[in-house]
Design an enzyme around this catalytic site. Structure first.
Site, PDB file in Angstrom:
ATOM      1  N   PRO A  95       0.817  -1.223   0.000  1.00  0.00           N
ATOM      2  CA  PRO A  95       0.000   0.000   0.000  1.00  0.00           C
ATOM      3  C   PRO A  95       0.850   1.271   0.000  1.00  0.00           C
ATOM      4  O   PRO A  95       0.336   2.362  -0.228  1.00  0.00           O
ATOM      5  CB  PRO A  95      -0.822  -0.103   1.290  1.00  0.00           C
ATOM      6  CG  PRO A  95      -0.553  -1.429   1.886  1.00  0.00           C
ATOM      7  CD  PRO A  95       0.580  -2.071   1.170  1.00  0.00           C
TER       8      PRO A  95
ATOM      9  N   GLU B 151       1.810  -8.119   8.456  1.00  0.00           N
ATOM     10  CA  GLU B 151       2.030  -6.696   8.745  1.00  0.00           C
ATOM     11  C   GLU B 151       2.925  -6.055   7.703  1.00  0.00           C
ATOM     12  O   GLU B 151       2.915  -4.848   7.512  1.00  0.00           O
ATOM     13  CB  GLU B 151       2.673  -6.525  10.128  1.00  0.00           C
ATOM     14  CG  GLU B 151       1.711  -6.680  11.279  1.00  0.00           C
ATOM     15  CD  GLU B 151       0.470  -5.807  11.113  1.00  0.00           C
ATOM     16  OE1 GLU B 151       0.616  -4.579  11.086  1.00  0.00           O
ATOM     17  OE2 GLU B 151      -0.631  -6.382  11.000  1.00  0.00           O
TER      18      GLU B 151
ATOM     19  N   ASP C 160     -10.446   2.239 -24.519  1.00  0.00           N
ATOM     20  CA  ASP C 160     -10.871   2.031 -23.131  1.00  0.00           C
ATOM     21  C   ASP C 160     -11.042   3.306 -22.333  1.00  0.00           C
ATOM     22  O   ASP C 160     -10.356   4.279 -22.583  1.00  0.00           O
ATOM     23  CB  ASP C 160      -9.763   1.300 -22.357  1.00  0.00           C
ATOM     24  CG  ASP C 160      -9.716  -0.147 -22.680  1.00  0.00           C
ATOM     25  OD1 ASP C 160     -10.734  -0.659 -23.124  1.00  0.00           O
ATOM     26  OD2 ASP C 160      -8.636  -0.726 -22.482  1.00  0.00           O
TER      27      ASP C 160
HETATM   28  N1  ADE Z   1      -1.106  -5.028  -0.097  1.00  0.00           N
HETATM   29  C1  ADE Z   1      -2.088  -4.672   0.752  1.00  0.00           C
HETATM   30  N2  ADE Z   1      -2.820  -3.674   0.264  1.00  0.00           N
HETATM   31  C2  ADE Z   1      -2.293  -3.366  -0.962  1.00  0.00           C
HETATM   32  C3  ADE Z   1      -2.602  -2.420  -1.960  1.00  0.00           C
HETATM   33  N3  ADE Z   1      -3.616  -1.546  -1.830  1.00  0.00           N
HETATM   34  N4  ADE Z   1      -1.846  -2.387  -3.069  1.00  0.00           N
HETATM   35  C4  ADE Z   1      -0.812  -3.243  -3.213  1.00  0.00           C
HETATM   36  N5  ADE Z   1      -0.467  -4.155  -2.303  1.00  0.00           N
HETATM   37  C5  ADE Z   1      -1.192  -4.227  -1.180  1.00  0.00           C
END
Ligand code: ADE
Length: 250
Positions: A93, A120, A173
């Site tokens: 993330p 985690e 697209d």
């Molecule tokens: N792992 C957990 N959440 C994620 C996300 N939003 N993008 C990529 N990998 C992740």
């Protein structure tokens, strides 16, 4: 193009690549997807792939050794390839946001390694010394990088030459042009009293194209106005958008 996916949960990939366009692309030799079980690269009796975090706190952290071993082993496996040539993407993330331009960029590669983080997180040394790129598929947190890896394989594969039946499909697209797509209709003409816009039956290509362009502009303006700022707009487009604004203001 070849994807090498590194995961603790290889079974998660059992279904998604065995259907539809991605399946056909693999059968036609346009794309190859190899799934590697990180746990197979552990060396202890318990096949330990994660451990508690230094400094305390909850959750588990993925250990660096099996991940390094897996990626280095797989990427140096084939003749003429080395770890240095292939982008190694860590799904997290905290990565840069995945979007159509990133998909297009990745589609120029011959090979891509995708590491799926879990728990985690992944030991920081993987990020610093093994990954060459970090990608997030959106500002939300998933249980792991497996679904993001699937998203990337899907979005990139459909951009590869000959994967889509219609060579112009990917170019039209939503997002490919920087704008949202126009609506689509097929038979029946009348479904529960909801009919297809007559212009689409007119056989007049110029009129159809104009109607579609206006729908593209209207949709984008209504739903994602920010996209219009970067878009390539003709004088006629600008005029139409101005008329929309006036119409909306009154
Ligand atoms: N792992 C957990 N959440 C994620 C996300 N939003 N993008 C990529 N990998 C992740």
């Amino acid at each position: 193009m070849r994807f090498d996916i590194f995961t603790l949960f290889p079974q998660m990939f059992a279904g998604p690549f065995e259907e539809s366009i991605i399946k056909r692309a693999q059968e036609n030799g346009l794309v190859e997807v190899a799934i590697h079980d990180i746990r197979a690269y552990t060396r202890d009796r318990h096949r330990t792939a994660d451990d508690t975090p230094y400094g305390g706190g909850g959750g588990m952290v993925m250990k660096p050794e099996p991940i390094f071993r897996a990626v280095e082993d797989v990427l140096t496996d084939s003749v003429g390839d080395s770890v240095g040539d292939t982008p190694v993407v860590l799904l997290t993330p905290q990565g840069r946001l995945f979007a159509q331009d990133v998909a297009r960029e990745l589609a120029t590669e011959d090979r891509l390694a995708l590491i799926c983080g879990h728990y985690e997180g992944v030991d920081e040394r993987v990020r610093q010394h093994l990954a060459t790129d970090e990608i997030s598929i959106g500002d939300y947190v998933l249980t792991g990088g497996e679904v993001p890896a699937m998203v990337i394989v899907d979005a990139v594969t459909r951009l590869l030459p000959d994967v889509l039946g219609d060579p112009f499909a990917a170019a039209a697209d939503s997002h490919a042009t920087g704008l949202l797509e126009h609506p689509h209709y097929t038979r029946p003409y009348d479904f529960r009293g909801w009919t297809v816009p007559d212009v689409l039956l007119s056989g007049h290509h110029g009129e159809v194209a104009r109607w579609r362009r206006r729908q593209v502009l209207r949709r984008t303006w209504e739903r994602r106005p920010g996209l219009l700022e970067q878009a390539d707009l003709s004088a006629e487009d600008v005029e139409f958008l101005e008329a929309l604004r006036v119409e909306n203001a009154s």
